[in-house]
Design an enzyme around this catalytic site. Structure first.
Site, PDB file in Angstrom:
ATOM      1  N   HIS A  22      29.465 -46.758 -35.664  1.00 17.78           N
ATOM      2  CA  HIS A  22      29.506 -48.183 -35.643  1.00 17.78           C
ATOM      3  C   HIS A  22      29.336 -49.084 -36.963  1.00 17.78           C
ATOM      4  O   HIS A  22      28.618 -50.129 -36.970  1.00 17.78           O
ATOM      5  CB  HIS A  22      28.250 -48.646 -34.636  1.00 17.78           C
ATOM      6  N   GLU A  51      21.406 -40.917 -37.511  1.00 18.40           N
ATOM      7  CA  GLU A  51      21.896 -41.608 -36.220  1.00 18.40           C
ATOM      8  C   GLU A  51      22.740 -40.475 -35.107  1.00 18.40           C
ATOM      9  O   GLU A  51      22.642 -41.057 -33.952  1.00 18.40           O
ATOM     10  CB  GLU A  51      22.832 -42.656 -36.592  1.00 18.40           C
ATOM     11  N   HIS A  64      26.839 -40.592 -43.542  1.00 24.09           N
ATOM     12  CA  HIS A  64      26.586 -41.475 -44.388  1.00 24.09           C
ATOM     13  C   HIS A  64      25.493 -41.810 -44.784  1.00 24.09           C
ATOM     14  O   HIS A  64      24.299 -41.448 -44.275  1.00 24.09           O
ATOM     15  CB  HIS A  64      27.386 -42.822 -43.889  1.00 24.09           C
ATOM     16  N   HIS A  79      19.299 -52.046 -36.182  1.00 28.28           N
ATOM     17  CA  HIS A  79      19.032 -51.948 -37.448  1.00 28.28           C
ATOM     18  C   HIS A  79      18.112 -52.850 -38.128  1.00 28.28           C
ATOM     19  O   HIS A  79      18.622 -53.766 -38.938  1.00 28.28           O
ATOM     20  CB  HIS A  79      20.220 -51.988 -38.400  1.00 28.28           C
TER      21      HIS A  79
HETATM   22  C1  DHB Z   1      26.635 -49.183 -42.623  1.00 28.30           C
HETATM   23  C2  DHB Z   1      25.575 -49.608 -41.611  1.00 28.30           C
HETATM   24  C3  DHB Z   1      25.351 -48.676 -40.411  1.00 28.30           C
HETATM   25  O1  DHB Z   1      24.518 -49.208 -39.855  1.00 28.30           O
HETATM   26  C4  DHB Z   1      26.397 -47.612 -40.377  1.00 28.30           C
HETATM   27  O2  DHB Z   1      25.786 -46.937 -39.297  1.00 28.30           O
HETATM   28  C5  DHB Z   1      27.239 -47.372 -41.166  1.00 28.30           C
HETATM   29  C6  DHB Z   1      27.411 -48.006 -42.116  1.00 28.30           C
HETATM   30  C7  DHB Z   1      26.708 -50.038 -43.742  1.00 28.30           C
HETATM   31  O3  DHB Z   1      26.045 -51.056 -44.139  1.00 28.30           O
HETATM   32  O4  DHB Z   1      27.763 -49.693 -44.335  1.00 28.30           O
HETATM   33 FE    FE Z   2      24.190 -47.722 -38.061  1.00 26.07          FE
END
Ligand code: DHB
Ligand code: FE
Length: 280
Positions: free
Chosen positions: A12, A240, A193, A59
């Site tokens: 997402h 996540e 990530h 978030h």
């Molecule tokens: C980012 C934020 C998110 O919530 C995520 O799931 C993936 C990437 C970001 O800020 O790049």
């Molecule tokens: Fe996220």
């Protein structure tokens, strides 16, 4: 009776939402990623459902240090849009299904899950970006939605066992709803990530691919993966992915893999996407 007809998993990434909203999906950078969702956009048109239960995380857009439910369920008729960073995305409001969501809330609580019942809730990119990926840019979203926020941003997050179990309990609750409607369950977030600290930008595609295989074939083993492994192998935000276990639990023991897509990178993130259907 209501039936769960499909499960959808997708990252997402907020930058993906921004690419949609600013008309950049055809840019050289973004095109290969959005092309990977073309099959899915057609598939959800060809296989419509009445309700989408969208498991996602806020978030610190609506919740935050003051209030952070471990598991929440939206029971409202309508959800406004909010977000961190650039603020709310220009997308339609999200319409709910109060009858089904209050039924599921009651069923989960009587199954001993301590739900936070959310009669008011605004939803952020964790929920709206997956909707844009699957439905594009309609004037109104095509389904009713039950937002199902999970805390993955603040220690302690729920265990994998708990996530798989609550998915199974959602399956039972839906099966006992006395209306002939179809339901899809979505797991969002991930894949690997990390957006902060010395390892910002970390991506681990082999680990992500193995996670997808395990999610499909052996979720009962995957549920014991410790949070620390997600963080070490898939970055601090890779955790996540525990939300995908909720979707998987809702599909029953065996599933058909309808579609799988991976793309690296999108912003700082490894993008992963699955469509699964229950195999009885
Ligand atoms: C980012 C934020 C998110 O919530 C995520 O799931 C993936 C990437 C970001 O800020 O790049
Ligand atoms: Fe996220």
């Amino acid at each position: 009776m209501a039936r769960i007809v499909a499960g959808i998993a997708t990252s997402h990434v907020p930058a993906v939402g921004h690419a949609v909203d600013s008309g950049r999906t055809e840019d050289d950078y973004w095109k290969p990623m959005f092309q990977g969702y073309e099959f899915s956009k057609q598939w959800v048109k060809d296989n419509p459902a009445d309700v989408d239960i969208i498991v996602y995380n806020d978030h610190a857009s609506y919740f935050g240090m003051d209030i952070m439910p471990t598991f929440g369920i939206g029971t409202a008729g309508k959800y406004d849009i909010c977000d961190e960073g650039y603020g709310p995305r220009p997308v339609p409001v999200v319409m709910g299904h109060p009858a089904l969501s209050t039924h599921i809330a009651a069923s989960l609580i009587l199954d001993d899950f301590d739900m936070t019942v959310l009669n008011k809730l605004d939803v952020d990119h964790g929920l709206t970006v997956p909707m844009s990926l699957m439905y594009g840019q309609p004037d109104a979203w095509p389904t009713r939605v039950i937002p199902f926020p999970v805390n993955v941003v603040m220690y302690p997050q729920p265990s994998g066992e708990r996530c798989l179990a609550i998915g199974k309990a959602i399956r039972d609750a839906v099966a006992n709803f006395d209306e002939d409607i179809t339901v899809r369950v979505w797991g969002t977030g991930g894949m690997s990530h990390q957006i902060q600290g010395a390892r910002a930008g970390l991506i681990n595609l082999p680990w992500d691919l193995q996670f997808m295989d395990d999610l499909i074939n052996q979720p009962e083993v995957l549920q014991y993966k410790p949070h620390l492994e997600y963080m070490i192998e898939a970055g601090s935000e890779g955790v996540e992915l525990i939300m995908w276990l909720i979707m998987r639990g809702a599909l029953g023991d065996n599933v058909n893999e309808v579609y799988r897509f991976n793309h690296v990178p999108a912003s700082n993130t490894s993008v992963g996407h699955l469509i699964l259907t229950p195999k009885d």
